[in-house]
Design a protein around this motif. Structure first.
Motif, PDB file in Angstrom:
ATOM      1  N   LEU A 143       0.989  -1.440  -0.475  1.00 26.85           N
ATOM      2  CA  LEU A 143      -0.100  -0.058  -0.291  1.00 26.85           C
ATOM      3  C   LEU A 143       0.542   1.664  -0.132  1.00 26.85           C
ATOM      4  CD1 LEU A 143      -2.872  -1.283   2.679  1.00 26.85           C
ATOM      5  CD2 LEU A 143      -2.861  -0.908  -0.010  1.00 26.85           C
ATOM      6  N   LEU A 144      -0.030   2.429  -0.615  1.00 24.40           N
ATOM      7  CA  LEU A 144       0.869   3.874  -0.982  1.00 24.40           C
ATOM      8  C   LEU A 144       1.122   4.476   0.724  1.00 24.40           C
ATOM      9  CD1 LEU A 144       3.208   4.893  -3.017  1.00 24.40           C
ATOM     10  CD2 LEU A 144       0.901   5.777  -3.827  1.00 24.40           C
ATOM     11  N   ILE A 145       2.261   4.940   1.038  1.00 24.95           N
ATOM     12  CA  ILE A 145       2.186   6.410   2.521  1.00 24.95           C
ATOM     13  C   ILE A 145       2.151   7.315   1.339  1.00 24.95           C
ATOM     14  CG2 ILE A 145       2.805   7.501   3.825  1.00 24.95           C
ATOM     15  CD1 ILE A 145       3.357   4.801   4.987  1.00 24.95           C
ATOM     16  N   GLN A 146       1.592   8.710   1.391  1.00 25.37           N
ATOM     17  CA  GLN A 146       1.907  10.258   0.219  1.00 25.37           C
ATOM     18  C   GLN A 146       1.618  10.735   1.895  1.00 25.37           C
ATOM     19  OE1 GLN A 146      -0.892   9.884  -2.781  1.00 25.37           O
ATOM     20  NE2 GLN A 146       1.144   9.531  -3.979  1.00 25.37           N
ATOM     21  N   THR A 147       2.554  11.231   2.209  1.00 26.66           N
ATOM     22  CA  THR A 147       3.144  12.381   3.374  1.00 26.66           C
ATOM     23  C   THR A 147       3.487  14.042   2.538  1.00 26.66           C
ATOM     24  OG1 THR A 147       2.918  13.151   5.196  1.00 26.66           O
ATOM     25  CG2 THR A 147       4.404  12.002   4.719  1.00 26.66           C
ATOM     26  N   ALA A 148       3.006  15.044   3.266  1.00 22.37           N
ATOM     27  CA  ALA A 148       3.832  15.981   2.573  1.00 22.37           C
ATOM     28  C   ALA A 148       3.227  17.501   3.938  1.00 22.37           C
ATOM     29  CB  ALA A 148       2.585  16.314   1.395  1.00 22.37           C
TER      30      ALA A 148
END
Length: 161
Positions: free
Chosen positions: A148-153
């Motif tokens: 699963l992909l994690i994207q954080t900004a």
């Protein structure tokens, strides 16, 4: 007519049969819980790493932000240090997955921090995948991938402006 009470000899294996029927479901439930806990732990560490790197970059002096990149890179030295801070914090996770973590450090939403101007905002984003080490085939069946992909900004105002 008397009701017969089952003898202990005839009901001795009932608990073992019930356990055999429920055990696969319980193992899947435990594996799913462990994977979700691992996923949220990775997300929390990635979010904190992005926050720490953005906070460091936002606190850099104007003089540091105006230094041009060294060695032909896209980042000036302060942005390179912010990228290293984020990389060092997520390195202990060993996220695995299809690709290595991507860390982007930008100034004023789109531009690399290359020392050409003093930004109004700085942003650090991290993208990585978390592989299911417990039941990858089940995860692949549900999500068409075994990770699963994690994207954080994190975007914050530059305080040296």
């Amino acid at each position: 007519m008397k009701a017969s009470i089952p003898s202990s000899a005839s009901s001795r294996g009932v608990a073992a049969v019930e356990l055999a029927l429920w055990l696969p479901f319980l193992v899947l439930l435990l594996g799913a819980g462990l994977f979700l806990a691992r996923f949220f732990w990775h997300y929390t560490v990635a979010q904190k790493a992005a926050h720490d790197a953005a906070r460091f970059l936002a606190a850099a002096t104007v003089t540091e932000m105006r230094v041009p990149p060294v060695g032909g890179g896209a980042d000036n030295p302060v942005a390179a240090i912010a990228r290293k801070i984020a990389n060092d914090e997520i390195a202990e996770l060993r996220p695995g997955g299809l690709y290595s973590p991507q860390i982007n450090v930008v100034c004023d939403v789109f531009y690399p921090c290359a020392g050409q101007f003093v930004p109004k905002k700085v942003s650090v984003s991290i993208e990585m995948s978390v592989t299911d080490i417990f039941f990858p085939n089940l995860t692949y069946g549900l999500f068409n991938t075994d990770s699963l992909l994690i994207q954080t900004a994190v975007t914050t105002n530059y305080v040296g402006d």
